[in-house]
Design a protein around this motif. Sequence first.
Motif, PDB file in Angstrom:
ATOM      1  N   ASP A 175       0.862  -1.181   0.000  1.00 47.01           N
ATOM      2  CA  ASP A 175       0.000   0.000   0.000  1.00 47.01           C
ATOM      3  C   ASP A 175       0.902   1.236   0.000  1.00 47.01           C
ATOM      4  O   ASP A 175       2.124   1.131   0.138  1.00 47.01           O
ATOM      5  CB  ASP A 175      -0.969  -0.020   1.174  1.00 47.01           C
ATOM      6  CG  ASP A 175      -0.242  -0.042   2.511  1.00 47.01           C
ATOM      7  OD1 ASP A 175       0.992  -0.072   2.507  1.00 47.01           O
ATOM      8  OD2 ASP A 175      -0.920  -0.049   3.540  1.00 47.01           O
ATOM      9  N   PHE A 176       0.280   2.366  -0.151  1.00 47.12           N
ATOM     10  CA  PHE A 176       1.044   3.598  -0.331  1.00 47.12           C
ATOM     11  C   PHE A 176       1.954   3.874   0.869  1.00 47.12           C
ATOM     12  O   PHE A 176       3.108   4.276   0.710  1.00 47.12           O
ATOM     13  CB  PHE A 176       0.064   4.745  -0.580  1.00 47.12           C
ATOM     14  CG  PHE A 176       0.727   6.046  -0.864  1.00 47.12           C
ATOM     15  CD1 PHE A 176       1.765   6.127  -1.802  1.00 47.12           C
ATOM     16  CD2 PHE A 176       0.343   7.210  -0.208  1.00 47.12           C
ATOM     17  CE1 PHE A 176       2.388   7.330  -2.064  1.00 47.12           C
ATOM     18  CE2 PHE A 176       0.959   8.415  -0.476  1.00 47.12           C
ATOM     19  CZ  PHE A 176       1.983   8.478  -1.395  1.00 47.12           C
ATOM     20  N   GLU A 177       1.434   3.622   2.058  1.00 47.45           N
ATOM     21  CA  GLU A 177       2.204   3.856   3.288  1.00 47.45           C
ATOM     22  C   GLU A 177       3.475   2.979   3.284  1.00 47.45           C
ATOM     23  O   GLU A 177       4.571   3.452   3.580  1.00 47.45           O
ATOM     24  CB  GLU A 177       1.291   3.502   4.470  1.00 47.45           C
ATOM     25  CG  GLU A 177       1.571   4.211   5.769  1.00 47.45           C
ATOM     26  CD  GLU A 177       2.031   5.642   5.619  1.00 47.45           C
ATOM     27  OE1 GLU A 177       1.336   6.446   4.969  1.00 47.45           O
ATOM     28  OE2 GLU A 177       3.128   5.956   6.144  1.00 47.45           O
ATOM     29  N   SER A 178       3.310   1.716   2.918  1.00 44.65           N
ATOM     30  CA  SER A 178       4.458   0.792   2.897  1.00 44.65           C
ATOM     31  C   SER A 178       5.437   1.186   1.794  1.00 44.65           C
ATOM     32  O   SER A 178       6.650   1.060   1.969  1.00 44.65           O
ATOM     33  CB  SER A 178       3.986  -0.633   2.666  1.00 44.65           C
ATOM     34  OG  SER A 178       3.105  -1.013   3.674  1.00 44.65           O
ATOM     35  N   VAL A 179       4.928   1.663   0.676  1.00 42.77           N
ATOM     36  CA  VAL A 179       5.805   2.105  -0.419  1.00 42.77           C
ATOM     37  C   VAL A 179       6.745   3.184   0.099  1.00 42.77           C
ATOM     38  O   VAL A 179       7.962   3.118  -0.091  1.00 42.77           O
ATOM     39  CB  VAL A 179       4.961   2.645  -1.602  1.00 42.77           C
ATOM     40  CG1 VAL A 179       5.829   3.406  -2.599  1.00 42.77           C
ATOM     41  CG2 VAL A 179       4.229   1.514  -2.300  1.00 42.77           C
ATOM     42  N   ARG A 180       6.155   4.140   0.798  1.00 41.28           N
ATOM     43  CA  ARG A 180       6.971   5.249   1.320  1.00 41.28           C
ATOM     44  C   ARG A 180       8.023   4.732   2.304  1.00 41.28           C
ATOM     45  O   ARG A 180       9.172   5.155   2.273  1.00 41.28           O
ATOM     46  CB  ARG A 180       6.061   6.278   2.011  1.00 41.28           C
ATOM     47  CG  ARG A 180       5.239   7.050   1.001  1.00 41.28           C
ATOM     48  CD  ARG A 180       4.839   8.373   1.524  1.00 41.28           C
ATOM     49  NE  ARG A 180       3.768   8.270   2.513  1.00 41.28           N
ATOM     50  CZ  ARG A 180       2.912   9.239   2.764  1.00 41.28           C
ATOM     51  NH1 ARG A 180       2.987  10.366   2.092  1.00 41.28           N
ATOM     52  NH2 ARG A 180       1.979   9.095   3.666  1.00 41.28           N
ATOM     53  N   LYS A 181       7.598   3.800   3.141  1.00 39.44           N
ATOM     54  CA  LYS A 181       8.493   3.269   4.173  1.00 39.44           C
ATOM     55  C   LYS A 181       9.663   2.502   3.542  1.00 39.44           C
ATOM     56  O   LYS A 181      10.817   2.690   3.903  1.00 39.44           O
ATOM     57  CB  LYS A 181       7.681   2.335   5.083  1.00 39.44           C
ATOM     58  CG  LYS A 181       8.252   2.194   6.441  1.00 39.44           C
ATOM     59  CD  LYS A 181       7.319   1.456   7.359  1.00 39.44           C
ATOM     60  CE  LYS A 181       6.384   2.393   8.081  1.00 39.44           C
ATOM     61  NZ  LYS A 181       5.458   1.716   8.985  1.00 39.44           N
TER      62      LYS A 181
END
Lengths: 283, 497, 356
Positions: B453-459
């Motif tokens: 998900d987008f949050e994990s992509v950023r992380k």
Amino acid sequence: MMKFIRSKDTRWLSIWVLSTLAVWIWDIVFLNKPALHKVFNGFFNTFIIAILVVVFTLILGWMVTVLLHALQSRTNRAPYLAVTFLMNLIRSIPQIVGILFAYVGITLLVAGSVITSKALVFIIMAISMSLFIFLELVDLMRDRIDHFTKLDFYSAMRVCGIPERRVVNFDILWKNSRLHIQNKLIAVLGYAVFLQCSVDFIISVGLSTEVNEVTLPTTLGSLLAKIDSKQDILAIGYTLTHPGYTGHLFFEHLQGMTVAFLIVFSLVSIYHIANGYAERHRL
Amino acid sequence: MSTAHYSVIIASKGRTIAAVDDFSVVRNEISFLFGESGIGKSMLCKAIYGLLDPEELHITVNNMPYRAYLNSPETRGVKQSSFFVFQEPSSHLYPLTRITGQLREGSIAGSAGEEEILSRLWKTADSAKLKGILDVYPKPYRPSGGEKQRILLAMAFKKIALLATAETILPTFFVFDEPTGSLDNNYRNLFLGFLFEEYRKKPFTAMIITHDYSIISEVYEHHNSLIDKIHYKELTRIEEGRVRLHDFSPDDYLSWLRQTKTHRPMSAAPAGEVVRVAPEFRIFGHDHRICRDAARTQTVDLVIRRGEMVYVKAPSGVGKTTLAKIIMGLYRPDTFSMTLCGRAVTEATQRSFFEQEIWGRRAGMVFQHADEALDLEATVAETFEGLPLGHKLTHEELDRSLAELFEGGVTEAFLAKKAKFLSGGQKQRLNLLRTIILHPDLIILDEPLNGLDFESVRKIIAILEEKRKSGSALLMISHNEEIFDALVDEEHCYYLS
Amino acid sequence: MKSKLLEHLAGIAFVTFALLAALWVITIASGTAQRKQQAGMERFGDLSFIDFNNPFERALLRDVINIYYPGRSDRNDSLYNAIVKYKQKEFADKLQETHVAEGLSLQKIIEILGMYVNFFIIFVLVMVLTYYGVQTMAVFRFAYKKRRALSPASSASRKIQRMVIDFLAGLGTLLLFCPAYVIAYSIRTEFNTDTVVFMVLLGVISNGVLITYANKFYSFLVAESRKGYVDTAIVKNMNAGYRFHSADGIPISSILNPVKKFKGHVFDHIFRNARFQYLSTIKEQASFLITGLIIIEMALNIHGHLNYEMLRQLLYKNYSIVVVMILLIFYTVKMTDIFTDYLIHRENMKYENTNQ
């Protein structure tokens, strides 16, 4: 408790155990002591040998699988081809013929006093039977290894530096195939009971002067071949045309009826347990 | 705008697999559904479409037992007029019937315009070429993954074409589950364009499940006129098995992308070379070239130095993963040459060299699908056992490493949890951590943002950036060009042909 | 296919050679052992003035030995016992030679081949019937279970009806799991169990082969029904009902038909793919069937049948005949292996895109 019964495998395990217990109780009440003793011995010996077959099948199967996997990745293909060729040869011999010959061999060893211990007879009988069964387990384990090596699973672990033996033994066979192996071993238990009873029956019927209960332990198969059990079994046919005789089966023909029931019902129960186990774990 | 609301509970053996209170589907409009893999996007859509087996799962939809839901006229009507394009096209084609036959089965047999649909999806009018692709039995590598994907899309478009012949607007629910997973950007945009064009002719309800956030840019740039008809939704986990559907703001993604581009790291100062791959190599009977330019005219060595992040681009199926596997010694090429950590490697180099010198020591690779790459039956702690760390990983070291990637601290229960019970994003992070904990000189990452998900992509991107700064050489392989173009400057991009 | 065929032929050659060599070794070894055992005994066995059947004369012999070798009673006793044993064996061997000792004459080979042809015909018939039975039982079970799943019993009478069916199925399973000899001995007094028809029937239904492989095929069907291509077929609105009498279901006639086709139905995909996988299990199934037939023939003591004859010859230690019989059975297994590999190869080639 409900959960235990809801699963087909555990339900059938309970049915098997309870039915066998019920038969024993019935026999204790209605079957004469010497016959009861013989039936109990036969049952005990049959399952001890069958369990030993399962143990040796597992040991042999695991060893040969790991050996084949190691040989397969070698540049020199000759050892691998030689082992697979030998395996295919064993596969080509009908199991019953192989086991029959092995039993004849055991009898000769017992008669020649080369083997004197009863435990050793049990072990050698189990080993010779597992020699003709273990390939099924090898096939399963090799299929599992093949499956995982085709996926990124194997490569991903190897490139992390995880040793091959750990990936194969721990990750593939233990962690990811344990249930499949257990299920196969349940089936092997059933097959061992079937083969053993059949071989013992054949031996007791056809080779009585050469191989008999003096040299080999009494099992359900050899008990069934005895004249008193045979007459009990013949009585079943009689009841097909004379239904009024049915009641007598459970009092006057108990030895043969018990032996036949223990063989057939154990086979059916083990079959259902194996199926239920596979269904429960979606194997 | 009318919206259908579904409350769905899917459970098995007393365990909730996916439960959502309000899964809203905007009727006759198009929705994009994001969320990390394994959260239940496909399953919930299948439940609503009426594809799950009530014998195997305990399901209720809007408090209705699933059998009753399946037998309701509305569900039957939707199933009759809609289509579900499944993920993993390979397993969704029947191996014992030629593809042409499969395109003419069931209700899509009577649909007109097959030829046009195919020529649009393949961008060719050459019927002989199409025949060569379609008049075959599906095999693992033939047709290619992208072609199989387009075959399933063609089936959906045949069903859409049937809608046009209907006099009224029928109840529909077209689901496209990762329809662009095997397509390169060119074909992805072609599909989107085709879908929107058909939608304009006669509206239908569509739900597109995807992890490809760059679709947002494509919609904003080329299909602006449909912006009001397009919705972005995201599924997030509230607790074990329970999820929530909420609107996803496309602006969040677009502004993050702009920001990433602006703060892109400057070209690194020259440092020690970790790997240098000769530009031409041959494997499985095919010649490949590594080029500096997008037109693929100028061949160059692929060079990665310490502290560099290099991005290899190529359309799907050209051989990006193959190149990675050659570098790692997993594939034996016909001709190949490279220098890896100061050691010369050629096609003649034995596998034992990689086993003893490279794997887990000097180089590591993070594979594309965490579900395949991890031992899902092993616990989180067991995942790190057997690694060549030189010492047994202490509890504290493991906690520290995990805490970097897993929010909320690391508990004993988490360490004892089997990998199969982790979410898709957690699995991908665990997959990544298993390699980076080894601190190898070279890390190859094959589609590291897959299923996130987008949050994990950023992380994940933040962690990779950290790793790069600490001196690791990173080789990225991804079809997600938009994000990596923002992250890696042109100087560090290579093109494979 | 060529390499497989070569492997099979090499196996055949190897086993033939190994068994013939073993036979040669056994013959030589037993001859040598016998000669060694009998060495020195002939001179005592040849005492024509003693009637060994007469206990008085045997006692006289013991006394004579004791007088001849005084003070060595232990040695004399064992010598006496050895002489008596030798004479008994000589008598038994003579008897056996008259009734049971047989060599591998041309007439015997023809006799064995006749039995083998009979065995082979029974094997082929059992194989064909099992192939049909396995698929029919599995398909019926699959369709029946699906039907049940799609329309659970609502009324009490339906529930009772289903319980009765389950009970009968349970009894059927019990019968199918009976070892052949249990069934055969149960009905031996009431029916003639020595006919070929009975043998074939017993071969198909007993020893658990039919039920085991029907279950295997059923598992293939279940596994296939969970595959992605089935979902694709469903969303293409292919027929997916499992009632026997409805338009979108599968008629019972299609299930019972030897050539099973379910055109336009999702099950057609499931069945064809399951059958494709089932082909590879035929080898294993053939091996079980042969084991079953051997058990039947041996256990039922049916004279003139190959495997009973093998058991008899094994008892009489006519190893040359036993080896020929084992070789014939081995060749049958190998022939089945080759035939199955050919079928699999042919089926694979069908879907190989070779014309492209």
